[in-house]
Write a protein that holds these residues in place. Sequence first.
Motif, PDB file in Angstrom:
ATOM      1  N   ALA A 115      38.271  41.264  51.951  1.00 60.86           N
ATOM      2  CA  ALA A 115      39.385  40.792  51.136  1.00 60.86           C
ATOM      3  C   ALA A 115      40.415  41.897  50.935  1.00 60.86           C
ATOM      4  O   ALA A 115      41.625  41.656  51.009  1.00 60.86           O
ATOM      5  CB  ALA A 115      38.873  40.285  49.789  1.00 60.86           C
ATOM      6  N   GLU A 116      39.940  43.127  50.695  1.00 63.91           N
ATOM      7  CA  GLU A 116      40.861  44.241  50.524  1.00 63.91           C
ATOM      8  C   GLU A 116      41.623  44.536  51.806  1.00 63.91           C
ATOM      9  O   GLU A 116      42.812  44.853  51.779  1.00 63.91           O
ATOM     10  CB  GLU A 116      40.085  45.481  50.076  1.00 63.91           C
ATOM     11  N   TYR A 165      44.284  41.848  52.162  1.00 60.22           N
ATOM     12  CA  TYR A 165      45.396  42.110  51.253  1.00 60.22           C
ATOM     13  C   TYR A 165      46.232  43.277  51.753  1.00 60.22           C
ATOM     14  O   TYR A 165      47.470  43.250  51.676  1.00 60.22           O
ATOM     15  CB  TYR A 165      44.877  42.401  49.845  1.00 60.22           C
ATOM     16  N   VAL A 204      42.633  37.422  47.403  1.00 57.42           N
ATOM     17  CA  VAL A 204      43.784  37.917  48.160  1.00 57.42           C
ATOM     18  C   VAL A 204      45.074  37.335  47.607  1.00 57.42           C
ATOM     19  O   VAL A 204      46.093  38.029  47.483  1.00 57.42           O
ATOM     20  CB  VAL A 204      43.650  37.578  49.653  1.00 57.42           C
TER      21      VAL A 204
END
Length: 616
Positions: free
Chosen positions: A385-386, A389, A466
């Motif tokens: 997810a990071e 993003y 996100v």
Amino acid sequence: MEGSPDGSHWHGGVARQPPTVKYRGRVRTGCLTCRRRKIKCDEQRPSCKNCIRSTRNCVYQPKKDGYLNAEQIVDVRECPISQSSQGVPTFELDTSAPQDAEDLLRDCLGIAPPLSASPTTTTLGPNMDDLILHPLESPASSESAEMVLLAHHGHRQDGAAHAAVVQASGSPSAQSLVTSQDISLCTTIDYLDAVGIKDRPSFSFFIEEVNLPLISPFDYANWRRVKKICTELSAHNGATFAAILAVQELYKAQVTGLSTSHAGSLYETATAIFVRSLENWAQDIDTVLIISFLLSLFEFIVPSETCFVLSQTDGAFVARLEATAIHGHYSAVALRISSWLRIIHAATRRGGHLGILSDRVSSLLPNDSIHPPSLSMLDKDIHIAESMYDILSTPVFTFYLELQCISTQIANLSHYHRSRTTGEDQEEVAKLMSRLKTRLESIWQARPGPMRFEASELRIQLSTSVAEPLVTLVGIATAAYYAEIVEVGRTLSDPPLASPEAKQAMRRIRDIVENGDWNAYASTCNRAKSSSSHYKSDNLHPAYLRPLFLYAIESINLADTQWAVDHIKRINNHICRSEFFARFAESLSEAQRNKGRRVTTRYFCYQAFGVAPPYL
């Protein structure tokens, strides 16, 4: 092991891993130097063989009889312990910091100079070797000071016999004596806790709480990565250590409303160490830029009247940039730092300020910093997810960075920085401003994909982890764009107070703030959930301060001004001085309505508040 979080020793600014020998426990005999090093001493006097071989000061503890008494309590207070509330830092400045610079840092932190060959050594009584401190080291024992003191306190409890002697001599009662000893013991323990005998100051506040609303909300992931890099570098670089400590203390003072005088002293010391370290050309350019950036964070909050190195046109710092610009190779960290310096320069150029960068320094910063690569490759524990993003937010930050570069040029056209007194001046400014308006329109038409969608559409297409931080980022970046549209009209002095384009931009700013879809009241800069105390759910996002301030001072209608002022007050952020800007906007708007024209922002601030307006 004191001196570094990973157990390494620091010698000459270079990390050296401890030898892999089995721990033999504390050494109770021998000289103090061997005891501290936990090695066997041959007890040869006046200097043992170990100290002669390693060229160390050989000092033996003077023999004393008795127990911990009031005089020895005074000795505790005279111990070379730092008076800093952050404790005693265990580090050695790197070789790039000369001895006088090291002395500056020691004096600023309240640390005594290194142990000399003098036989006078402050002690705490018999057999209390664990509390004999080297000025930059914590106790060698793994036991706490309280455990050691309590152990010795127990050695002197000889109840009935001691009480009989006391009563026979006509002295105070045994109970009074015991009580006085307890007071002495507790006072000593609390004093040692207060001054903080630690391995080194904790920079957890710096990591978790130090944010700059001008940058961190727009580049939060890389902001946090760079802060971690800074703390790792501080373990063996004295200038970095001093700069972080100064910034951390300043932010703490701002949040708590306390005096910033101590932080100012730390800043002056850090600057002196940094300037001297520039003479060491072995120091890499990444370190130079990191330290200069940390000091610029301090300058942004508390502008200094002295000339900072970034604003110089020559000297060692400029020479380092010139040498690096020849081969043109910069790391991802250096490019990211350079981009942040450009953003800070934009804010410190507006409102009649001079800016933190000289033209020479600005020209020497790498051009690649306009499109800096992400530092995600340095994040070993990055999640999917990071990473997603990071991919989606990078072009949004690039858009914001280009916007701030244009904002710098808009500020350069204001009457603060160039002549606007003749018709020819105004026509020339109008032509230049027309080109900047074209550039603004160009970057808006080419804005990245996430900025082309509504918040609801982003939430449908992306996972919550996100979508939510991305929605927040798009909202503040869009508001920043419309703020520049308002600034263009104000710089050109278009009558009335707001041009048609500016009025439309102000409506868009109000829509974003009032529309709950854009997370204007989100709990953090980049995530829906965060422990940061600066971004509570009932507070407006601090990145909206400038758009709201421009909205307030460009509004003719009192109700519109009051709406903006009320929302500025809801930002509730000490670092960006939202309370001051709310009062400033309200007073300035009232003066403009009374006079029926624009009022010069900088001069009005001097008139109404007696100071130059803070950076915005």
